[in-house]
Design a protein around this motif. Structure first.
Motif, short mmCIF file in Angstrom:
data_model
loop_
_atom_site.label_atom_id
_atom_site.label_comp_id
_atom_site.label_asym_id
_atom_site.label_seq_id
_atom_site.Cartn_x
_atom_site.Cartn_y
_atom_site.Cartn_z
N GLY A 236 45.23 51.22 33.73
CA GLY A 236 44.14 50.96 32.81
C GLY A 236 42.94 50.27 33.43
O GLY A 236 41.82 50.44 32.98
N LEU A 237 43.20 49.50 34.47
CA LEU A 237 42.11 48.73 35.07
C LEU A 237 41.34 49.47 36.16
O LEU A 237 40.24 49.07 36.50
CB LEU A 237 42.65 47.42 35.66
N GLU A 238 41.92 50.53 36.67
CA GLU A 238 41.33 51.18 37.85
C GLU A 238 39.89 51.65 37.65
O GLU A 238 39.11 51.67 38.60
CB GLU A 238 42.22 52.33 38.33
N LYS A 239 39.51 51.98 36.43
CA LYS A 239 38.14 52.43 36.17
C LYS A 239 37.24 51.31 35.68
O LYS A 239 36.05 51.50 35.50
CB LYS A 239 38.15 53.57 35.17
N LEU A 240 37.83 50.13 35.45
CA LEU A 240 37.08 49.03 34.87
C LEU A 240 36.68 47.95 35.87
O LEU A 240 35.66 47.29 35.70
CB LEU A 240 37.88 48.39 33.73
N VAL A 241 37.53 47.73 36.88
CA VAL A 241 37.26 46.69 37.88
C VAL A 241 37.53 47.25 39.28
O VAL A 241 38.12 48.31 39.43
CB VAL A 241 38.13 45.43 37.64
N ASP A 242 37.09 46.51 40.29
CA ASP A 242 37.27 46.98 41.67
C ASP A 242 38.70 46.74 42.16
O ASP A 242 39.51 46.08 41.50
CB ASP A 242 36.24 46.35 42.61
N ALA A 243 39.00 47.29 43.32
CA ALA A 243 40.36 47.22 43.89
C ALA A 243 40.79 45.79 44.16
O ALA A 243 41.97 45.44 43.98
CB ALA A 243 40.43 48.04 45.17
N GLU A 244 39.87 44.94 44.57
CA GLU A 244 40.22 43.54 44.83
C GLU A 244 40.67 42.84 43.54
O GLU A 244 41.63 42.08 43.53
CB GLU A 244 39.02 42.80 45.43
N ALA A 245 39.99 43.13 42.44
CA ALA A 245 40.36 42.54 41.16
C ALA A 245 41.73 43.04 40.71
O ALA A 245 42.53 42.27 40.16
CB ALA A 245 39.31 42.86 40.10
N ILE A 246 42.03 44.31 40.96
CA ILE A 246 43.35 44.85 40.61
C ILE A 246 44.42 44.16 41.44
O ILE A 246 45.48 43.78 40.91
CB ILE A 246 43.38 46.38 40.79
N ASN A 247 44.17 43.96 42.74
CA ASN A 247 45.14 43.25 43.58
C ASN A 247 45.37 41.82 43.08
O ASN A 247 46.50 41.33 43.08
CB ASN A 247 44.67 43.23 45.04
N THR A 248 44.30 41.16 42.67
CA THR A 248 44.42 39.81 42.13
C THR A 248 45.25 39.83 40.85
O THR A 248 46.16 39.00 40.67
CB THR A 248 43.01 39.24 41.84
N PHE A 249 44.98 40.76 39.97
CA PHE A 249 45.71 40.89 38.71
C PHE A 249 47.19 41.12 39.01
O PHE A 249 48.06 40.51 38.38
CB PHE A 249 45.14 42.07 37.91
N GLU A 250 47.49 41.98 39.98
CA GLU A 250 48.88 42.28 40.34
C GLU A 250 49.59 41.05 40.91
O GLU A 250 50.81 40.92 40.76
CB GLU A 250 48.93 43.45 41.31
N THR A 251 48.86 40.13 41.52
CA THR A 251 49.47 38.88 41.98
C THR A 251 49.98 38.08 40.78
O THR A 251 51.09 37.55 40.80
CB THR A 251 48.45 38.04 42.79
N GLY A 252 49.18 38.01 39.74
CA GLY A 252 49.62 37.35 38.51
C GLY A 252 50.85 38.00 37.93
O GLY A 252 51.79 37.32 37.50
#
Length: 129
Positions: A26-42
């Protein structure tokens, strides 16, 4: 209390899987890859602590008073740590600037470390083998 801990761990796990799927699809089109990596850390830390609660609720090596303290430390720790990471990673999508409360991330981490330390102390103090 064990049942509550097991329920809490199960809920954290279910939510972690949902949030992980959201990050992947869901996030791939909304935020950049770095933000997705950060989210995945959470998500990763939330899942780690879901397992932690499942282990805690299933063990007899820690007394109930310590279990209760550890349980609440984990719940608040995950909320502060993973929750703030989720907010920071998706900061550009909301009207709230999560950078203003970014200091709760390390507080959450400290609460999680304290929970692990208390469980260790509880196991060491237990006289049964």
């Amino acid at each position: 209390m064990n049942k509550n801990i097991l329920i809490g761990g199960s809920i954290l796990g279910i939510l972690g899987i949902i949030l992980g799927a959201f990050a992947a699809h869901g996030l791939e089109k909304l935020v950049d890859a770095e933000a997705i990596n950060t989210f995945e850390t959470g998500v990763r830390y939330q899942i780690y602590h879901a397992f932690f609660l499942l282990i805690l609720g299933g063990t007899s090596f820690v007394d109930l008073k310590t279990k209760k303290i550890v349980f609440y430390l984990v719940l608040v720790g995950v909320l502060f740590f993973s929750g703030s990471i989720y907010g920071l990673a998706t900061n550009e999508l909301s009207g709230f600037d999560f950078k203003t409360i970014a200091m709760i991330t390390p507080i959450g981490g400290l609460l999680l470390m304290t929970a692990w330390a208390l469980m260790l102390i509880g196991v060491i103090r237990n006289k049964n083998d």
